[in-house]
Design a protein around this motif. Sequence first.
Motif, short mmCIF file in Angstrom:
data_model
loop_
_atom_site.label_atom_id
_atom_site.label_comp_id
_atom_site.label_asym_id
_atom_site.label_seq_id
_atom_site.Cartn_x
_atom_site.Cartn_y
_atom_site.Cartn_z
N GLU A 48 6.91 -3.32 8.93
CA GLU A 48 6.88 -4.76 7.61
C GLU A 48 6.64 -5.70 8.48
N GLY A 71 1.17 -4.32 -7.29
CA GLY A 71 2.28 -5.61 -7.19
C GLY A 71 3.55 -5.93 -7.44
N PRO A 72 2.49 -6.51 -9.25
CA PRO A 72 3.92 -6.79 -9.99
C PRO A 72 4.96 -5.85 -10.25
N LEU A 129 6.22 -3.03 -8.50
CA LEU A 129 6.77 -3.15 -7.64
C LEU A 129 7.91 -3.72 -7.59
N ARG A 130 7.61 -5.56 -7.70
CA ARG A 130 8.56 -6.57 -7.80
C ARG A 130 9.04 -6.64 -8.97
N THR A 131 9.00 -6.03 -10.17
CA THR A 131 9.83 -6.33 -11.45
C THR A 131 11.27 -4.81 -11.20
N VAL A 162 12.44 -3.41 -8.54
CA VAL A 162 13.56 -4.19 -6.68
C VAL A 162 13.76 -5.30 -7.16
N LEU A 163 13.02 -6.09 -7.18
CA LEU A 163 13.63 -7.60 -6.59
C LEU A 163 14.78 -7.69 -7.85
N SER A 192 17.20 -6.03 -3.51
CA SER A 192 16.84 -6.49 -2.54
C SER A 192 18.02 -6.98 -2.70
#
Length: 332
Positions: A210, A320-321, A323-325, A327-328, A332
Amino acid sequence: MSAEKSEWESSQFRKYDLNLEEIPRLHCDDPRVDELMQKNQPVLITGSNLVKSAVDKWTLDYLEKNLDKSNHTVFVSRNHKFKYFDEKKIYSKTSPKGVEFSPPTKRVEMKVADFAKKLNEWKRGDERLYLQESLNSSMGSTIVEDFLKFNWQFVTEKKNKYHWGELTSNVLFVAMEGNVTPCHYDEQQNLFAQIAGYKRCILFAPDQFECLYPHPVYHPHDRQSMIDFDRPDYTKYPKFKNVKGCETVVGPGDVLYIPIYWWHHVESLMRGGPTITVNFWYKAGPTNLEYPLQDHQKVSIMRNVEKMLLEVLQEPKEVGPLLRTMVLGRYS
Ligand SMILES: CC[C@@H](CC(=O)C(=O)O)C(=O)O
Ligand SMILES: [Zn+2]
């Protein structure tokens, strides 16, 4: 890091904003070598005589005289960096529509004599060259003879002890002084045998993933860090500030164990003349899932998740979108 018998000095290094530990430098008979390799940790191994038959002989002149007269693969760069890219991924069905990829280097075929001439006549501002080619039986009888005299018992003993897969290739690298292979990881175990000249190798463990921001798996620069070490963009890549790494300088006769999935940046020392290296790339061995998982196994899992999502979404921009949906706010 101290120079062995002042064969080089740190003023020959390129300057980076990095705090680096030193990779242990141990004789091949030292039991700590195997303690480190067992744990997939890098170690610089001396005294193995792995490529002694070449260390005594291989110079640019010798290669010019004895590498066969056909063409060899040479990469050409407008600057000192030779960032690898996968040509097959430039045009693959999952490459984003209309996203232009401008290759940072070009691959040409060249006689060793022409390569050597360009190196000898090189002046500041000229394109840089890097000969990189798998050694094979058509390399001319003298080179093959030297190759057969490598200390194969040493590498075979390591392969068997750590249950590596098959030897996939021995790549010959002939670099100009100052050439840099930017930070990347490979999916193979690597015994990196230095024959001529000195190379600074900076390594980072797979758990620094990361902090090193690799390109997406579908990208031609898959496995390469997005960070330009010469001019890091700490706004885009803030975690690079915290990266933890280690380094060593390999010289003639040294063998550096670069464990699978370990990041490495390699530079031929400035004002050090041309460098010659042969690596020994081995496929990974069988994976036994023991918990907690090792950091390189988690990198492999992340790669598989990216590949699966690409396969099913088809459109890289949607990965990306999604994965963000997922995880965020939830993980997190
Ligand atoms: C690819 C070239 C690099 C070596 C390396 O990355 C490897 O052996 O995996 C180097 O020596 O400049
Ligand atoms: Zn590599």
